[in-house]
Design a protein around this motif. Structure first.
Motif, mmCIF file in Angstrom:
data_model
loop_
_atom_site.group_PDB
_atom_site.id
_atom_site.type_symbol
_atom_site.label_atom_id
_atom_site.label_comp_id
_atom_site.label_asym_id
_atom_site.label_seq_id
_atom_site.Cartn_x
_atom_site.Cartn_y
_atom_site.Cartn_z
ATOM 1 N N UNK A 172 0.787 -1.231 0.000
ATOM 2 C CA UNK A 172 0.000 0.000 0.000
ATOM 3 C C UNK A 172 0.812 1.269 0.000
ATOM 4 N N UNK A 173 2.124 1.150 -0.203
ATOM 5 C CA UNK A 173 2.960 2.352 -0.264
ATOM 6 C C UNK A 173 2.956 2.901 -1.690
ATOM 7 N N UNK A 174 3.109 4.204 -1.798
ATOM 8 C CA UNK A 174 3.119 4.851 -3.103
ATOM 9 C C UNK A 174 4.267 4.307 -3.941
ATOM 10 N N UNK A 175 3.969 3.968 -5.199
ATOM 11 C CA UNK A 175 4.957 3.290 -6.048
ATOM 12 C C UNK A 175 6.117 4.200 -6.438
ATOM 13 N N UNK A 176 5.829 5.379 -6.913
ATOM 14 C CA UNK A 176 6.883 6.302 -7.369
ATOM 15 C C UNK A 176 6.836 7.559 -6.521
ATOM 16 N N UNK A 177 7.936 7.805 -5.822
ATOM 17 C CA UNK A 177 7.952 8.994 -4.966
ATOM 18 C C UNK A 177 9.388 9.481 -4.782
ATOM 19 N N UNK A 178 9.620 10.730 -5.095
ATOM 20 C CA UNK A 178 10.877 11.409 -4.813
ATOM 21 C C UNK A 178 12.138 10.668 -5.232
ATOM 22 N N UNK A 179 12.085 9.922 -6.327
ATOM 23 C CA UNK A 179 13.268 9.202 -6.791
ATOM 24 C C UNK A 179 13.607 7.959 -5.988
ATOM 25 N N UNK A 180 12.719 7.586 -5.046
ATOM 26 C CA UNK A 180 12.943 6.396 -4.231
ATOM 27 C C UNK A 180 12.397 5.190 -4.987
ATOM 28 N N UNK A 181 13.230 4.172 -5.177
ATOM 29 C CA UNK A 181 12.858 3.008 -5.972
ATOM 30 C C UNK A 181 11.716 2.198 -5.393
ATOM 31 N N UNK A 182 11.077 1.400 -6.273
ATOM 32 C CA UNK A 182 9.950 0.556 -5.888
ATOM 33 C C UNK A 182 10.401 -0.656 -5.074
#
Length: 195
Positions: A172-182
């Motif tokens: 349930x975490x956001x897939x794409x955020x601030x350049x942080x990988x999946x």
């Protein structure tokens, strides 16, 4: 000995062997020792993007337990409870984002947990430890590739290295955020100590 006596004799032998097997299994299980991680051990994760580590994190408050006997690993079990708010990061500037609603949502979900369901002995001190990982209230099966070996220096210590790769969005975490990988590599390194 007639056929009826032979049948009774065979039944008695089978029952005796079955009881002996149960007793042996129980005695083997009873030999499993209780272990806990040493304070110097590291439970955390690493996130990469395009092959470069973006952030490393460590849970500073971890409740850990393991029942383990190398002679009967099929009876082993382990359990972890990690305090999400105890996370320390290699990039402290990312802490608010990582603990925020898009990722750990730490204000609502205070802990992350792992409870094993099986230990598979691969030989040479290597194991696949399957279990259920719970993040943000979502539970998914995860398998950790693990090495457990007696410490060269102390008899009551086991050296441990363990890791598993998960997709953040599965929890349930956001897939794409601030350049942080999946993909997130969960890691454990350190030592188990006999309780």
């Amino acid at each position: 000995m007639d056929r009826k006596q032979q049948t009774i004799s065979n039944t008695v032998i089978k029952n005796t062997l079955m009881i002996a097997g149960v007793i042996f299994a129980c005695s083997t299980h009873a030999q499993a020792q209780a272990w806990t991680l040493t304070p110097q051990s590291n439970v955390g994760f690493e996130i990469k993007s395009l092959g470069v580590t973006v952030v490393k994190a460590k849970f500073n408050r971890v409740q850990s337990s393991m029942q383990f006997d190398a002679k009967a690993p099929q009876h082993a079990s382990t359990n972890f409870v990690m305090d999400v708010n105890s996370l320390s990061l290699s990039k402290p500037s990312l802490k608010n984002m990582i603990l925020g609603e898009d990722l750990f949502y730490a204000s609502k979900y205070k802990t992350a947990t792992f409870k094993s369901t099986s230990f598979k002995d691969l030989g040479g001190g290597k194991y696949n430890i399957a279990g259920n990982l719970t993040l943000r209230g979502i539970t998914k099966p995860v398998t950790f590739s693990t090495t457990l070996k007696p410490s060269a220096n102390t008899a009551n210590l086991l050296d441990v290295q363990s890791s598993a790769m998960i997709n953040r969005s599965d929890f349930g975490m956001k897939k794409a955020i601030g350049g942080v990988g999946e993909k997130v590599n969960i890691q454990l390194s350190g030592q188990w100590k006999v309780q």
